[in-house]
Design an enzyme around this catalytic site. Structure first.
Site, mmCIF file in Angstrom:
data_model
loop_
_atom_site.group_PDB
_atom_site.id
_atom_site.type_symbol
_atom_site.label_atom_id
_atom_site.label_comp_id
_atom_site.label_asym_id
_atom_site.label_seq_id
_atom_site.Cartn_x
_atom_site.Cartn_y
_atom_site.Cartn_z
ATOM 1 N N LYS A 100 0.820 -1.214 0.000
ATOM 2 C CA LYS A 100 0.000 0.000 0.000
ATOM 3 C C LYS A 100 0.853 1.264 0.000
ATOM 4 C CE LYS A 100 -2.396 -0.891 3.474
ATOM 5 N NZ LYS A 100 -2.882 -0.505 4.760
ATOM 6 N N ARG A 129 -11.174 2.645 9.675
ATOM 7 C CA ARG A 129 -10.943 1.292 10.186
ATOM 8 C C ARG A 129 -12.225 0.738 10.820
ATOM 9 N NH1 ARG A 129 -5.356 1.311 9.944
ATOM 10 N NH2 ARG A 129 -4.318 -0.120 11.336
ATOM 11 N N ARG A 174 11.909 -9.686 3.839
ATOM 12 C CA ARG A 174 12.142 -8.238 3.819
ATOM 13 C C ARG A 174 13.181 -7.826 4.867
ATOM 14 N NH1 ARG A 174 7.300 -3.830 4.286
ATOM 15 N NH2 ARG A 174 7.179 -4.454 6.458
ATOM 16 N N ARG A 202 12.349 -7.163 10.518
ATOM 17 C CA ARG A 202 11.377 -6.705 11.535
ATOM 18 C C ARG A 202 10.715 -7.894 12.216
ATOM 19 N NH1 ARG A 202 7.298 -2.254 9.221
ATOM 20 N NH2 ARG A 202 5.888 -3.615 10.333
ATOM 21 N N ARG A 226 -1.426 -10.992 11.358
ATOM 22 C CA ARG A 226 -1.767 -9.597 11.002
ATOM 23 C C ARG A 226 -2.733 -9.567 9.819
ATOM 24 N NH1 ARG A 226 3.876 -7.370 9.769
ATOM 25 N NH2 ARG A 226 2.810 -5.518 9.027
#
Ligand code: AMP
Length: 206
Positions: free
Chosen positions: A13, A82, A117, A150, A161
């Site tokens: 995004k 949200r 990543r 991360r 998630r």
């Protein structure tokens, strides 16, 4: 052009919004980024616990941000709304949404992408073990800092998630689909293809 962008964590995004922002000359407003920069202890508490910030706080922040001069020609809202209350708030305030982009992607593809990543803890540059390798293994090309993985990019955490995202967003997807504003965009391919598809849809619909 007032755009809302939905998409699971890891779908890209941020990258898509960055390109759209330059193309249409509208700001990219990420409520997550705004809250991450907040020094308000109460807000930090919600972020650290992974909880949603209460609607009143979010709506206050968004209302203020949308009144800023750079939003006169439109905006890209990312991370907002949200909840149905937040969506209703935009409607009450007379904020007309031009299009809602619903970025779709296969969970396994996103998990593979995120688990490879690497990010630079200093300048925020993003790399990938296979797809975007730094020149020197494990070191940021831009600032020479050691790259890190991360914690929330680990496969199990990513799956969770994505699950939470899908559950939370379901009602909002329905809300905007009913209003004929929602456009599904397959977004787990090449970034340039995704942006080209979006541009074509925007030019056709808006
Ligand atoms: P994000 O980067 O969009 O995942 O947002 C990071 C965190 O900011 C979320 O986990 C929430 O704690 C908070 N947040 C961002 N946007 C909203 C919103 N629209 N409503 C409530 N909390 C939000």
């Amino acid at each position: 052009m007032n755009i809302i962008i939905f998409g699971p964590p890891g779908i890209g995004k941020g990258s898509v919004s960055g390109l759209l922002k330059d193309k249409y000359r509208v700001p990219h407003i990420s409520t997550g980024n705004i809250f991450r920069e907040s020094s308000d202890k109460r807000i930090r508490h919600y972020l650290e616990k992974g909880l949603l910030v209460p609607d009143e706080d979010v709506m206050r922040v968004v209302e203020k941000r949308l009144k800023e001069k750079d939003c006169q020609n439109g905006f890209i809202l990312d991370g907002f709304p949200r909840t149905l209350e937040q969506a209703g708030f935009l409607e009450e305030k007379g904020v007309k949404i031009s299009i809602v982009l619903n970025l779709l992607g296969d969970t396994d593809v996103i998990v593979a992408r995120l688990s490879g990543r690497l990010i630079c803890p200093k300048c925020g540059a993003i790399y990938h073990i296979r797809n975007i390798k730094p020149k020197k293994k494990g070191i940021c090309d831009k600032c020479g800092t050691e790259l890190v993985h991360r914690k929330d990019d680990q496969p199990d955490v990513v799956r969770n998630r994505i699950d939470v995202y899908r559950k939370q967003t379901k009602v909002l997807i329905e809300y905007y689909r009913k209003r004929n504003l929602l456009v599904d965009i397959q977004a787990d391919g090449q970034l340039s293809d995704v942006v080209n598809n979006i541009t074509a849809v925007i030019e056709d619909k808006v």
